[in-house]
Design an enzyme around this catalytic site. Structure first.
Site, PDB file in Angstrom:
ATOM      1  N   ILE A   1       0.819  -1.228   0.003  1.00  0.00           N
ATOM      2  CA  ILE A   1      -0.090   0.059  -0.211  1.00  0.00           C
ATOM      3  C   ILE A   1       1.067   1.292   0.168  1.00  0.00           C
ATOM      4  O   ILE A   1       0.412   2.368   0.467  1.00  0.00           O
ATOM      5  CB  ILE A   1      -0.926  -0.173   1.174  1.00  0.00           C
ATOM      6  CG1 ILE A   1      -0.101  -0.010   2.570  1.00  0.00           C
ATOM      7  CG2 ILE A   1      -1.937  -1.245   1.168  1.00  0.00           C
ATOM      8  CD1 ILE A   1      -1.310   0.019   3.606  1.00  0.00           C
ATOM      9  N   GLY A   2       1.929   1.100  -0.520  1.00  0.00           N
ATOM     10  CA  GLY A   2       3.378   2.047  -0.485  1.00  0.00           C
ATOM     11  C   GLY A   2       4.037   1.919   0.409  1.00  0.00           C
ATOM     12  O   GLY A   2       4.930   2.905   0.525  1.00  0.00           O
TER      13      GLY A   2
ATOM     14  N   ARG B   1      14.629  -5.873  13.174  1.00  0.00           N
ATOM     15  CA  ARG B   1      15.421  -5.965  11.904  1.00  0.00           C
ATOM     16  C   ARG B   1      14.901  -5.099  10.893  1.00  0.00           C
ATOM     17  O   ARG B   1      13.603  -5.117  10.483  1.00  0.00           O
ATOM     18  CB  ARG B   1      15.418  -7.237  11.566  1.00  0.00           C
ATOM     19  CG  ARG B   1      16.203  -7.740  10.491  1.00  0.00           C
ATOM     20  CD  ARG B   1      16.071  -9.484  10.223  1.00  0.00           C
ATOM     21  NE  ARG B   1      16.887  -9.734   9.039  1.00  0.00           N
ATOM     22  CZ  ARG B   1      16.485 -10.685   8.326  1.00  0.00           C
ATOM     23  NH1 ARG B   1      15.488 -11.410   8.594  1.00  0.00           N
ATOM     24  NH2 ARG B   1      17.374 -11.255   7.409  1.00  0.00           N
TER      25      ARG B   1
ATOM     26  N   LYS C   1       9.771  -6.182  13.232  1.00  0.00           N
ATOM     27  CA  LYS C   1       8.814  -5.789  14.100  1.00  0.00           C
ATOM     28  C   LYS C   1       7.754  -4.771  13.439  1.00  0.00           C
ATOM     29  O   LYS C   1       6.653  -4.784  13.976  1.00  0.00           O
ATOM     30  CB  LYS C   1       9.421  -4.715  15.154  1.00  0.00           C
ATOM     31  CG  LYS C   1      10.011  -5.622  16.262  1.00  0.00           C
ATOM     32  CD  LYS C   1      10.401  -4.742  17.379  1.00  0.00           C
ATOM     33  CE  LYS C   1      11.112  -5.559  18.620  1.00  0.00           C
ATOM     34  NZ  LYS C   1      11.331  -4.779  19.813  1.00  0.00           N
TER      35      LYS C   1
ATOM     36  N   GLY D   1       5.240   0.718   9.968  1.00  0.00           N
ATOM     37  CA  GLY D   1       4.287   1.398   9.461  1.00  0.00           C
ATOM     38  C   GLY D   1       3.504   2.348  10.168  1.00  0.00           C
ATOM     39  O   GLY D   1       3.135   3.566   9.648  1.00  0.00           O
ATOM     40  N   GLU D   2       3.414   2.010  11.542  1.00  0.00           N
ATOM     41  CA  GLU D   2       2.720   2.922  12.359  1.00  0.00           C
ATOM     42  C   GLU D   2       3.521   3.727  13.534  1.00  0.00           C
ATOM     43  O   GLU D   2       2.957   4.644  14.028  1.00  0.00           O
ATOM     44  CB  GLU D   2       1.410   1.947  13.111  1.00  0.00           C
ATOM     45  CG  GLU D   2       0.363   1.936  11.830  1.00  0.00           C
ATOM     46  CD  GLU D   2      -0.423   0.689  12.231  1.00  0.00           C
ATOM     47  OE1 GLU D   2      -1.584   0.743  12.429  1.00  0.00           O
ATOM     48  OE2 GLU D   2       0.289  -0.580  12.147  1.00  0.00           O
TER      49      GLU D   2
END
Length: 713
Positions: free
Chosen positions: A472-473, A595, A667, A670-671
């Protein structure tokens, strides 16, 4: 017959951990990559959704006959003629479907912008003109969209975690504390607004339903559509090759279901694309929150009491919880530790996951309160946080897989120049600008979900990876290419990764920062098995040698530890005392995120999250008109987001974060970049002005009003 060869690990440089441009980058910048709304189909028809103009009531009539006579119009679907759907099921993500996606099933209207009809025509322009001409008669009823912390009809809601956790006597520990903070923080309704709008094309091909879609998980969408339409999942194929952003919004929505209905009726392909305005009603959003945080500490700054209570809203048709109090369950411990997530049902669309759901708004409240406590104790904000580093999960009691937050703060403070900071507020000035710096901690869970990967050794010596992942990018395609190359012990240019096809087998969605972690686990397992077969000298037939892996059994072992990404956010702001304007001058985020597969796309994700933090702190605010029940300015003109002029120097980096017990070590990033970013900016505004802002966004009018109030005081 031919033989594929792999190289011993010692002889090949690791691909993981080295910067690699996106493997599909050229296709995207040249336009060769096609998104869901632009894939060509022969005999394509176009659908346009009609949304309710009342916030609550019933549909009395749909005057579709005049519209059917308009040029190019093929059909009008509504509750009086649409096929029936099955909504009595629990889907892949463990919840029942939001009835908003089960379109045209009854005459009830539960909120403004509810789908009431679909007009299908030969062209998109004809469909839109006809949809705007369709007259729908309503029996309107009183509605309630007023959200506030004083709602007496709120109730605890579990969502995907317990609604309430508590240990210890909160009142006793607060009374015995040397310093106490008791404050309420609010965040507004926020919307995803990915650059690519939601789009889907449905068609029947040889008795099989095919949907070309923009989504965050083809497995998820296939399963929901199969259930809704009572189809065998094997009879449904969902394709989503390129996705221009999602942030949690691109699941199963009204447009896909409406497209399938129309394609079934007309027996030709039908495409439905949401407009930007429609996305404000149909694509989900982040609920506003009201959060009360109470903290108490001893004279040394160690927490004795922590209470974090959050209130969010949900719709009357489907329960969704923004779990803002959950961030306290991982970040800090105290002798008395109480958290609660509550919701109130209103006549509004259903909220949904939005980048760092819970953690983004929750960290604003908790990390702002920690800053206030540091001020009252006379302790440096970083030192206060480090004094309260827990040895194990404050609520779970589980040991951490790794928790390198201390290293993030040490490295971040060194690079940001924190040691030179005068802690007293309102002292630094450049002309009419007051300057300040702030910091905040960040965390986000690192989970995994079962996924299936299929790997093929091709006769030409290349390898093909097939997995129903979604990019999604984030650069997932490239990351999986590097992971597969290392697992196969070959160069990345010998690996081709195919994603976004539900026929590749079940796989985790691109969400919860679990996508790459889950997919990499499956790819690594399949590559190991394939390498063993090739090392034994297996010949490669014309169709190749294929292995398939499924990580369902292995994922369960993760529950033995609490795994999170962590980070330290730093911000410097300038506040114009004459206009109230807040300018972020620089930001630095240092993260412990396991990582790092591809430093190039990883930094891109972290900086993107931090940029969204600027937007969250200073700009984003969707406002509802209580009279109509709808939005004021449901577009990108009225809904402000940070632009280039708002984002000066934003830097992101990471520290080593090994977890020896973790099978893949990834881990997810994205957020974590957005978590704590808004709090760091808000804390910097306090340091610049001496005035605390507990309500987001920190608009110029609020800065001026707060400054005038402080002057009068």
């Amino acid at each position: 017959m031919s033989t594929a060869t792999t190289t011993p690990a010692s002889a090949e440089k690791s691909a993981v951990g080295t910067a690699h441009t996106r493997v599909e980058g050229r296709d995207k910048v040249t336009g060769a990559a096609r998104y869901a709304g632009e894939v060509p189909f022969a005999d394509l028809a176009h659908g346009w959704l009609v949304l309710s103009t009342v916030a609550r009531g019933r549909i009395r009539a749909v005057d579709h006959e005049p519209v059917l006579a308009m040029p190019g119009v093929l059909t009008v679907l509504h509750h009086g003629n649409a096929p029936r759907l099955d909504t009595d099921f629990v889907g892949l993500l463990g919840s029942r479907p939001d009835p908003t996606c089960a379109v045209f099933q009854h005459d009830r209207v539960p909120h403004m912008g509810w789908p009431v009809a679909l007009v299908v025509a030969e062209t998109s322009e004809q469909a839109r003109e006809a949809a705007e001409a369709l007259v729908v008669h309503y029996a309107s009823e009183p509605h309630d969209v007023a959200f506030s912390g004083g709602r007496t009809d709120a109730y605890p809601a579990d969502g995907h975690m317990p609604a309430v956790t508590d240990k210890g006597d909160l009142d006793t520990e607060l009374a015995a504390s040397a310093a106490v903070v008791d404050a309420v923080y609010t965040t507004p309704e926020e919307h995803h607004n990915p650059m690519e709008p939601h789009a889907a094309t449905a068609r029947w091909d040889g008795g099989r339903l095919e949907v070309v879609d923009s989504n965050q998980g083809t497995t998820w969408v296939r399963g929901e559509l199969a259930n809704l339409f009572s189809l065998d999942p094997a009879a449904v194929r969902v394709l989503s090759e390129h996705v221009g952003g999602g942030f949690g919004s691109k699941g199963v929505r009204a447009h896909q279901v409406a497209a399938v209905m129309a394609a079934t009726l007309l027996q030709r392909p039908v495409r439905v694309v949401l407009t930007r305005r429609q996305m404000f009603s149909l694509a989900g959003y982040r609920s506003p929150t009201t959060q009360r945080v109470r903290l108490g500490c001893d004279a040394d700054g160690r927490l004795r009491a922590l209470e974090h209570r959050s209130l969010s809203l949900t719709s009357t048709v489907h329960e969704f919880v923004e779990p803002s109090a959950a961030v306290a369950r991982a970040m800090y411990d105290a002798d008395a530790h109480h958290t609660a997530n509550r919701v109130v049902r209103l006549d509004v669309p259903t909220p949904t996951w939005m980048r760092a759901p819970g953690e983004a708004p929750g960290s604003f409240a908790l990390e702002s309160a920690l800053d206030e406590l540091a001020e009252r104790c006379g302790i440096d904000p970083i030192d206060l946080r480090l004094r309260n580093e827990p040895e194990k999960g404050p609520v779970s009691g589980l040991p951490f897989g790794s928790r390198n937050l201390r290293a993030c703060f040490h490295e971040g403070a060194r690079r940001f120049g924190w040691a030179e900071r005068d802690p007293r507020p309102g002292l630094r000035r450049e002309g009419r600008w007051l300057l300040g710096t702030g910091t905040a901690a960040a965390s986000f869970p690192a989970g995994a979900a079962p996924s299936t990967a299929v790997l093929t050794a091709e006769p030409d010596g290349s390898f093909t990876v097939r997995i129903a992942a979604a990019d999604i990018g984030t650069g997932a395609r490239t990351a999986l290419t590097l992971v597969a190359a290392d697992a196969l012990r070959v160069a990345p240019d010998r690996v081709r990764v195919r994603i976004g096809d539900s026929d590749f087998g079940p796989a985790m969605i691109a969400g919860g920062s679990m996508g790459t972690r889950s997919w990499a686990w499956a790819v690594t397992a399949a590559a190991g098995e394939l390498r063993e077969r090739l090392d034994l000298g297996a010949d490669i037939p014309p169709e190749g040698v294929t292995v398939r892996s499924d990580t369902s059994a292995a994922v369960g072992a993760l529950a033995q530890r609490e795994r999170h990404s962590f980070g330290a956010q730093f911000a410097e702001v300038a506040v114009d005392v004459t206009t109230g304007e807040v300018r972020v001058r620089r930001m630095l985020g240092v993260f412990a995120a396991g990582r790092i597969v591809n430093p190039l796309t990883a930094r891109n994700q972290l900086v993107g999250g931090m940029t969204w933090g600027i937007s969250m702190a200073l700009h984003e605010e969707a406002v509802r008109d209580t009279a109509s029940g709808g939005h004021v300015g449901a577009d990108l003109a009225g809904y402000h987001v940070a632009t280039h002029a708002d984002v000066p120097l934003v830097e992101a980096d990471w520290v080593d974060d090994p977890d020896p017990d973790d099978p893949v070590g990834i881990k997810g990033i994205g957020e974590i970049g957005i978590v704590g970013a808004a709090a760091a900016i808000a804390n910097a505004v306090w340091h610049a002005t001496g005035v605390r802002h507990r309500d987001l966004p920190i608009r110029p009018d609020r800065v001026l009003a707060a400054g005038q109030g402080a002057a009068r005081a």
